[in-house]
Design an enzyme around this catalytic site. Structure first.
Site, PDB file in Angstrom:
ATOM      1  CB  CYS A 283     -18.848   2.517   8.554  1.00  3.90           C
ATOM      2  SG  CYS A 283     -17.182   3.133   8.219  1.00  3.90           S
TER       3      CYS A 283
ATOM      4  NE  ARG B 194     -21.348  12.046   2.380  1.00  5.57           N
ATOM      5  CZ  ARG B 194     -21.972  12.865   1.522  1.00  5.57           C
ATOM      6  NH1 ARG B 194     -23.207  12.630   1.157  1.00  5.57           N
ATOM      7  NH2 ARG B 194     -21.361  13.937   1.033  1.00  5.57           N
TER       8      ARG B 194
ATOM      9  CG  PHE C 259     -18.794  12.541  11.067  1.00  2.64           C
ATOM     10  CD1 PHE C 259     -19.629  11.737  11.834  1.00  2.64           C
ATOM     11  CD2 PHE C 259     -18.003  13.478  11.708  1.00  2.64           C
ATOM     12  CE1 PHE C 259     -19.676  11.878  13.217  1.00  2.64           C
ATOM     13  CE2 PHE C 259     -18.041  13.633  13.092  1.00  2.64           C
ATOM     14  CZ  PHE C 259     -18.887  12.826  13.850  1.00  2.64           C
TER      15      PHE C 259
ATOM     16  CE  LYS D 107      -4.187  -0.717   1.977  1.00  4.73           C
ATOM     17  NZ  LYS D 107      -5.190  -0.857   3.008  1.00  4.73           N
TER      18      LYS D 107
ATOM     19  NE  ARG E 240     -14.026  -2.114   4.463  1.00 11.74           N
ATOM     20  CZ  ARG E 240     -13.375  -1.091   5.027  1.00 11.74           C
ATOM     21  NH1 ARG E 240     -12.618  -1.294   6.086  1.00 11.74           N
ATOM     22  NH2 ARG E 240     -13.492   0.128   4.543  1.00 11.74           N
TER      23      ARG E 240
ATOM     24  CG  LEU F  37     -37.720   7.519   4.748  1.00 11.02           C
ATOM     25  CD1 LEU F  37     -37.465   7.119   6.191  1.00 11.02           C
ATOM     26  CD2 LEU F  37     -38.806   8.599   4.709  1.00 11.02           C
TER      27      LEU F  37
HETATM   28  P1  NAD Z   1      -9.023   0.183   6.010  1.00  9.44           P
HETATM   29  O1  NAD Z   1      -9.009  -1.264   6.325  1.00  9.44           O
HETATM   30  O2  NAD Z   1      -9.238   0.640   4.610  1.00  9.44           O
HETATM   31  O3  NAD Z   1      -7.636   0.829   6.498  1.00  9.44           O
HETATM   32  C1  NAD Z   1      -6.980   0.525   7.674  1.00  9.44           C
HETATM   33  C2  NAD Z   1      -5.476   0.591   7.409  1.00  9.44           C
HETATM   34  O4  NAD Z   1      -4.776   0.506   8.636  1.00  9.44           O
HETATM   35  C3  NAD Z   1      -4.962  -0.564   6.538  1.00  9.44           C
HETATM   36  O5  NAD Z   1      -4.271  -0.033   5.425  1.00  9.44           O
HETATM   37  C4  NAD Z   1      -4.027  -1.340   7.473  1.00  9.44           C
HETATM   38  O6  NAD Z   1      -2.933  -1.935   6.798  1.00  9.44           O
HETATM   39  C5  NAD Z   1      -3.589  -0.237   8.409  1.00  9.44           C
HETATM   40  N1  NAD Z   1      -3.041  -0.698   9.696  1.00  9.44           N
HETATM   41  C6  NAD Z   1      -3.472  -1.705  10.479  1.00  9.44           C
HETATM   42  N2  NAD Z   1      -2.719  -1.775  11.591  1.00  9.44           N
HETATM   43  C7  NAD Z   1      -1.808  -0.769  11.513  1.00  9.44           C
HETATM   44  C8  NAD Z   1      -0.773  -0.306  12.379  1.00  9.44           C
HETATM   45  N3  NAD Z   1      -0.555  -0.879  13.546  1.00  9.44           N
HETATM   46  N4  NAD Z   1      -0.036   0.729  11.975  1.00  9.44           N
HETATM   47  C9  NAD Z   1      -0.266   1.320  10.788  1.00  9.44           C
HETATM   48  N5  NAD Z   1      -1.239   0.947   9.940  1.00  9.44           N
HETATM   49  C10 NAD Z   1      -2.001  -0.090  10.297  1.00  9.44           C
HETATM   50  O7  NAD Z   1     -10.107   0.818   6.983  1.00  9.44           O
HETATM   51  P2  NAD Z   1     -10.880   2.239   6.816  1.00  9.44           P
HETATM   52  O8  NAD Z   1     -12.120   2.061   6.040  1.00  9.44           O
HETATM   53  O9  NAD Z   1      -9.904   3.267   6.386  1.00  9.44           O
HETATM   54  O10 NAD Z   1     -11.319   2.482   8.321  1.00  9.44           O
HETATM   55  C11 NAD Z   1     -10.410   2.885   9.323  1.00  9.44           C
HETATM   56  C12 NAD Z   1     -11.189   3.401  10.516  1.00  9.44           C
HETATM   57  O11 NAD Z   1     -11.923   4.554  10.136  1.00  9.44           O
HETATM   58  C13 NAD Z   1     -12.236   2.427  11.063  1.00  9.44           C
HETATM   59  O12 NAD Z   1     -12.308   2.581  12.456  1.00  9.44           O
HETATM   60  C14 NAD Z   1     -13.519   2.897  10.421  1.00  9.44           C
HETATM   61  O13 NAD Z   1     -14.654   2.530  11.171  1.00  9.44           O
HETATM   62  C15 NAD Z   1     -13.293   4.391  10.435  1.00  9.44           C
HETATM   63  N6  NAD Z   1     -14.048   5.134   9.421  1.00  9.44           N
HETATM   64  C16 NAD Z   1     -14.046   4.706   8.128  1.00  9.44           C
HETATM   65  C17 NAD Z   1     -14.763   5.418   7.175  1.00  9.44           C
HETATM   66  C18 NAD Z   1     -14.852   4.929   5.748  1.00  9.44           C
HETATM   67  O14 NAD Z   1     -15.668   5.475   5.006  1.00  9.44           O
HETATM   68  N7  NAD Z   1     -14.064   3.948   5.322  1.00  9.44           N
HETATM   69  C19 NAD Z   1     -15.458   6.591   7.551  1.00  9.44           C
HETATM   70  C20 NAD Z   1     -15.383   7.033   8.865  1.00  9.44           C
HETATM   71  C21 NAD Z   1     -14.678   6.287   9.799  1.00  9.44           C
END
Ligand code: NAD
Length: 473
Positions: A279, A170, A168, A50, A349, A269
Site C-alpha cells: 500500500c 492494517r 483502512f 485461491k 510486496r 514516529l
Molecule cells: P491482493 O493482490 O492480495 O488481492 C487482489 C485480488 O484481486 C487477487 O486475488 C486477484 O486475483 C484478484 N483479481 C484481480 N483481477 C480480478 C478481477 N477482474 N476479478 C476478480 N478478482 C480479481 O491485493 P490486496 O492487498 O487485497 O489489495 C486490494 C486493494 O485494496 C488495493 O487497491 C489495495 O491498495 C487496497 N487496500 C489493501 C489493503 C491491505 O492491507 N492489503 C488495505 C487497504 C486497501
C-alpha cells in the site's frame, strides 16, 4: 460531483446480499467479516486456486484470527466463493470491488486494469438495480470515470450506481479493523446510494462507528491522503535519523522526546528501516503521478522526498552491516531475520527486509533468511536467496545478525543464547526492536540506524518498555 438529493428515492434492500470481487488480503477479509456480521456473501476471484482454498476453509495468506472466522462463516452457510461473474451479478444487491491496484510497470501510476475489468464484468451482467462499491485504493477521478463506464456498459444505464468506500484495514489487525473500523467513509453520488450502503454496514454503524458521507472524489482522496500522512511521519523521523548519524545524536531518544508532545504523538514516529508493503509505497507514488496529471504536482512534490528518504534507509542499513562485517560483504555469512514488510503478515510486496537481503546477496554475502510466516512468498519473489526454517538455523555461524522485521520471536530472543550460536557477536537492529543494553551486556557489538555506535554515558534514563509502547504503531 455532488450528492443528488431528490424527494423520491428508489427503495433500498434492507438486508442486502453482498458480493466481494477480488479475494486477496482485502477482499477475503471483507467477505469473511461481512458474513460474520450476518450478511449472505459471495466472494469472487479470477484465481481458481485461491477460490478453491477459500471454499475449502483455508485462508491463502497469513492473517491472525482470519482462518477461524472463515471456518465459522462457511459453517454458517452465509459465505461461499466462486469464479463465475454471472453468478455474482445475479446474487448481489451490493457489490464490493476489492481487486488489486499495483504500481504500473515502468511508471509511478496505479495499474487500474483489474479495477476496470471488474467493473466492466459486473456492469455487463447486472440486470436489476444494484450498487457497485469500489474499495480498492484508486487515483482521484477513477470513480467518476467508472460511473461513466458503467452507464455505457450496463443494460440498466445509470440505474446501476457506483459508490466508493475506501478501506483502512492494517494487515496483522485486519479482522479487528474490519469489524471495528475507526470510521467509515462513503463516497456516494445519490441519497439512494448512501442509504443502500448504510444498510450494508448496519451492524457497524449501529455500533457507533463514525460515518463520513462525501462525494466520490473526496472519498478517494481520504485514503491516499491518510497513507501519505503516515508515510511522511515515518520518513520524517527517518530523516532525523540521518541527521543523528551525522552528529552522534540518538534518534530513539529524539523520537521519545517528541512523542510526549500530544500534537506530534508517538505513533508512526518509529525510526528504522521504513515502510513497505502493498500500500504505502505504491499509493504515494500513484498520488504524486495523479497530482501531476491534475496540474497540482507541486502540492505533493514532497512525497518524492518521503519516498527517497525511505529508500535511503535500506541502503544505509546495508552500509552498517558491511561496516560490522569488516568493510567487505563477500563471503560473509549474514543472518537476515525477517522478510515480510512488517510483523504478523506474510506480505513481501516492496518489503524493506527482503530488499536488504537481496542487496547483501548481490554484494557477495551468504545470506540466510528466516521469517516466521513469509518464507514461501519471499522464495517466490527472490528464489536466489537461501531460506531456512528457524531463527537458530539462520544465526548459526553468522558473522552479522540483521534484524529486519520486528517479529516477537526476534524481540524475545535471548542475546546470551544467540551469542553461543553465531560466529561473531555483531548485530544490526533495523527496527529499534531489540534491547541494546541487554545485547551489549551479553558481549554483542550492537548497531542501529540513527544511533551512535557507542552510547554516551546514560545521563538520560529511559525506560525501554515505556519507550516501545509510546512508539509502537
Ligand atoms: P491482493 O493482490 O492480495 O488481492 C487482489 C485480488 O484481486 C487477487 O486475488 C486477484 O486475483 C484478484 N483479481 C484481480 N483481477 C480480478 C478481477 N477482474 N476479478 C476478480 N478478482 C480479481 O491485493 P490486496 O492487498 O487485497 O489489495 C486490494 C486493494 O485494496 C488495493 O487497491 C489495495 O491498495 C487496497 N487496500 C489493501 C489493503 C491491505 O492491507 N492489503 C488495505 C487497504 C486497501
Amino acid at each position: 460531483m455532488s450528492i443528488q438529493r431528490t424527494t423520491s428515492i428508489p427503495p433500498i434492500v434492507e438486508h442486502p446480499r453482498i458480493t466481494v470481487i477480488g479475494s486477496g488480503y482485502l477482499g477475503a477479509t471483507h467477505a469473511i467479516c461481512m458474513a460474520s456480521l450476518g450478511y449472505e456473501v459471495l466472494g469472487v476471484d479470477v484465481d481458481e486456486e485461491k477460490i478453491a482454498a477459500l471454499s475449502a476453509g483455508t485462508v491463502p495468506f497469513f492473517e491472525p484470527g482470519l482462518p477461524e472466522q472463515l471456518v465459522e462463516a462457511l459453517d454458517s452457510g452465509r459465505l461461499s466463493f466462486t469464479t463465475d461473474f454471472d453468478e455474482a451479478a445475479a446474487f448481489g444487491d451490493v457489490h464490493f470491488v476489492c481487486v488489486g491496484t499495483p504500481q504500473a510497470e515502468g511508471s509511478h501510476a496505479a495499474d487500474l486494469s483489474y479495477v476496470d475489468a471488474a467493473f466492466e464484468a459486473l456492469a455487463a451482467r447486472i440486470t436489476r438495480k444494484a450498487l457497485i462499491v469500489g474499495k480498492s485504493t484508486v487515483p482521484i477521478g477513477t470513480a467518476a470515470r467508472l460511473t461513466a463506464l458503467v452507464a455505457e456498459t450496463s443494460p440498466l444505464g445509470d440505474e446501476l450506481e457506483v459508490a466508493w468506500n475506501p478501506e483502512f484495514l492494517r494487515e496483522g489487525f485486519a479482522v479487528q479493523d474490519t469489524l471495528h473500523p475507526d470510521r467509515l467513509v462513503f463516497g456516494v453520488a445519490s441519497e439512494w446510494a448512501e442509504r443502500q450502503l448504510s444498510a450494508a454496514f448496519r451492524p457497524i454503524l449501529d455500533d457507533g462507528t463514525p460515518l463520513i458521507v462525501a462525494d466520490l472524489a473526496t472519498a478517494e482522496l481520504v485514503k491516499v491522503a491518510a497513507n501519505s500522512f503516515l508515510a511522511t511521519k515515518i520518513s520524517y523521523i527517518n530523516a532525523m535519523a540521518e541527521v543523528c548519524e551525522a552528529t552522534g545524536a540518538d534518534v530513539n531518544l529524539l523520537a521519545t522526546a517528541l512523542s510526549h508532545d500530544d500534537r506530534i504523538g508517538g505513533r508512526f514516529l518509529k525510526p528504522g528501516l521504513g515502510f513497505g508493503g502493498g500500500c504505502l509505497p505504491k499509493d504515494i507514488r500513484a498520488f504524486t503521478h495523479r497530482a501531476e496529471e491534475l496540474g497540482v504536482g507541486q502540492a505533493v512534490a514532497f512525497l518524492r522526498e518521503v519516498d527517497d528518504i525511505n529508500n535511503r534507509r535500506r541502503l544505509r542499513i546495508v552500509d552498517l552491516i558491511r561496516e560490522l562485517a569488516g568493510g567487505d560483504l563477500a563471503g560473509k555469512r549474514i543472518a537476515a531475520l525477517g522478510a515480510a514488510f512488517k510483523p504478523n503478515s506474510d506480505d513481501v510486496r516492496d518489503a524493506p527486509a527482503l530488499d536488504v537481503a537481496r542487496m547483501l546477496y548481490l554484494e557477495g554475502a551468504e545470506v540466510r533468511v528466516y521469517d516466521p510466516e513469509a518464507n514461501a512468498n519471499a522464495h517466490r519473489a527472490y528464489p536466489d536467496l537461501e531460506y531456512v526454517d528457524s531463527m537458530t538455523e539462520a544465526v548459526t555461524g553468522a558473522d552479522v545478525v540483521a534484524l529486519l522485521t520486528e517479529w516477537d520471536e526476534f524481540r524475545q530472543a535471548d542475546p546470551a543464547e544467540l551469542g553461543r550460536l553465531v560466529a561473531s557477536r555483531r548485530v544490526v537492529d533495523g527496527r529499534h526492536a531489540l534491547d541494546a543494553d541487554a545485547y551489549r551486556a551479553a558481549g554483542w557489538e550492537f548497531r542501529a540506524l540513527g544511533r551512535p555506535a557507542q552510547p554516551e554515558t546514560v545521563a538520560l534514563v529511559v525506560d525501554l518498555k515505556d519507550r516501545s509502547e509510546a512508539l509502537s504503531a
